[in-house]
Structure formats: C-alpha cells, structure tokens
Design an enzyme around this catalytic site. Sequence first.
Site, short mmCIF file in Angstrom:
data_model
loop_
_atom_site.label_atom_id
_atom_site.label_comp_id
_atom_site.label_asym_id
_atom_site.label_seq_id
_atom_site.Cartn_x
_atom_site.Cartn_y
_atom_site.Cartn_z
N ASP A 157 12.90 49.54 30.30
CA ASP A 157 14.02 48.74 30.78
C ASP A 157 14.00 48.75 32.31
O ASP A 157 14.39 49.74 32.93
CB ASP A 157 15.34 49.31 30.26
CG ASP A 157 15.54 49.11 28.77
OD1 ASP A 157 14.53 49.06 28.04
OD2 ASP A 157 16.70 49.03 28.33
N LYS A 220 18.20 41.62 29.49
CA LYS A 220 19.30 42.56 29.24
C LYS A 220 20.41 42.30 30.25
O LYS A 220 20.14 42.04 31.43
CB LYS A 220 18.77 43.99 29.35
CG LYS A 220 19.80 45.10 29.16
CD LYS A 220 19.10 46.46 29.26
CE LYS A 220 20.11 47.60 29.25
NZ LYS A 220 19.44 48.93 29.39
N LYS A 256 19.41 41.77 24.96
CA LYS A 256 20.05 43.07 24.84
C LYS A 256 21.31 43.13 25.70
O LYS A 256 21.22 43.25 26.93
CB LYS A 256 19.09 44.20 25.26
CG LYS A 256 19.71 45.60 25.18
CD LYS A 256 18.70 46.67 25.57
CE LYS A 256 19.34 48.05 25.63
NZ LYS A 256 18.37 49.10 26.02
#
Length: 318
Positions: A157, A220, A256
């Site tokens: 991430d 995300k 996400k």
Amino acid sequence: MVSHNPGINFDEKLINNVNLNLTAIKKRASEYATRRTVKKEHQVAWLLRAITCIDLTTLSGDDTESNVQKLCYKASNPIRADLLKELGFQPKELTCGAVCVYPSRVSDAFGALSSFKMNEKIPVAAVATGFPSGQYHLETRLREIKLTVADGASEIDIVINRTAALQGNWKLLYDELKQMKEACGNAHMKSILAVGELGTLENVYKASMVAMMAGTDFIKTSTGKEGVNATLVNALVMIRALRDFYWITGYKVGFKPAGGIRTAKDACVWLTMMKEELDEEWTTNKLFRLGASALLGDIERQVYHYVTGRYAAAYELP
C-alpha cells in the site's frame, strides 16, 4: 488471486476537461447512506462476504511481534468456530482478505501466518513509501518497497505524492508510480490517494486515473490518518474512474476504502455501492478490500446475534 494491472502509457487526454456534477454525486452518495440495508440471512451472507474482503490492520507506533501474532490469528479465525459451524462453515474455511502492517512488522506477520499454515491463503500487506505523508526522497521510498517485498509482503500500500497532484504535475506523479510499480515486482500495488488532502473532487478523479495508467492494482481512499478518510462522495468519484478505465482499457482495477469503517452496516453499504456501480466481481476480495481494524468485531457481534438471538457480552467475543 488479484490480477495485475499492466497499466498504459501516460495519456493526458484521460484527465483533461474533467467535469463533475457535484449535486448529482452528493445525491447518489446520500442514497447509499440512507437506504434500508439487507436484513436477516441476507445480511449475514453480505457480512461473511465482507469478512473475506477485510485487510485486518494494525498501524500503531507501539506494534510488537505479539500483537501482530494476535492480528494474524484473528485474520485466520475471524468468527468463533461454534458460530461458523451453525452457519455451515468449517474452521479456517472463512478468513480475512489480508493482514496489513508496517514494513518492520512484515516478517513477524509472515512468520505468524506460516506457523498457522495460513501464509498461502492470507497475504501480508504493508504500507510503504513514507506512510502516511509520503514526504520522503523517491530513492528512499523505492528502497522501502523493495525491502518490504523481500521480507514477505505480497501487497504494498503506497502513498502518492500529494504535492504533485495539488500542483497539477500529473506526469511527475505517473513517473513516480511507474517506478514504484516496478519496485513491487510480483507484489500487488495499492495506491493510497489520501482524498482528504487532494483539495477537489476533480483531483480525486485525476489521481485515480493517473494511478491506474501507471499500473496500480488497487486505488485506496486514504491512510486513515487524514482528517477526511473514506467518504461515499469521494468513493463514488473513484469508482466512476474505475469504471471509465475499464471501459477504455479493458483492465479491472480494485478499490479499497479505508479509515472510519467500523460497523457491519457500513460494510453492507460499501458492498452495495460496489455491486450497483460496478458488478458482482467487484464485491470479492480480488477487486475489493476494506481497510479496517475495528470492523471485524462488530460483524462478529451481528453474526452472534443472528445465530443465538441475543447480543454477546464483551467477554464472549475475543
């Protein structure tokens, strides 16, 4: 297994002349927030689906090997065995989508999952590239990715360069993300946009498109550390960008949301949005993840109520 997005060459036409109807976006988002969600056995089915999409997360300054081990055990056994049996599942048949930790705790997480014989079923995700600010030299950020992958992380991430986004330097952002993607190797890359710090919804859309052009496998919403995290309005803009990118290229990129997702009802709302705006495939952990630390506890509480007819006392759920 999550599929890789190969990305495309930087195409400025995809981010030029972006016009968003703020009134329509807010209206559509409010419909998801206020509608009656699914009930009874249908709700439980959605909640069990949500569990498989959770990146069970600990990102605290006082993380230790022991609390990472507990996190990994909970990800491997998210619902009490007796409750699962009543629902027709075998132990360890239902697991979380991944565990997410800081880079220095990746080896602890990988070791714990290996000891539970779950390392091939539950991936280790790690935040990197100077999380949460990203205000580090590019060389440092790339090196952090490589070290984290070497320790056993199969999902990274990363945080984008918000300065580049705010200044409209989209080619710089693209070039940096391309290098990060290369540094990830076989690991999947999730790009954290930090939507609460991008200033406008137009920037949210453009950052989403640039990240996907550069080859990110997931976009995300946030680090969870900003003042504004996963909101339905920002998410709707990102999801529409996902859909546009798929229509243009044929590549499916995951989504996400993270930050502030704490209740079972929240999980159902997010799954509903993914199904209605995209399709069924975007409600599986191949293309949808929920970044959360407290959400699983409330989902287990609701499952307990469905099975037993009452809510559990605090000591009855781990």
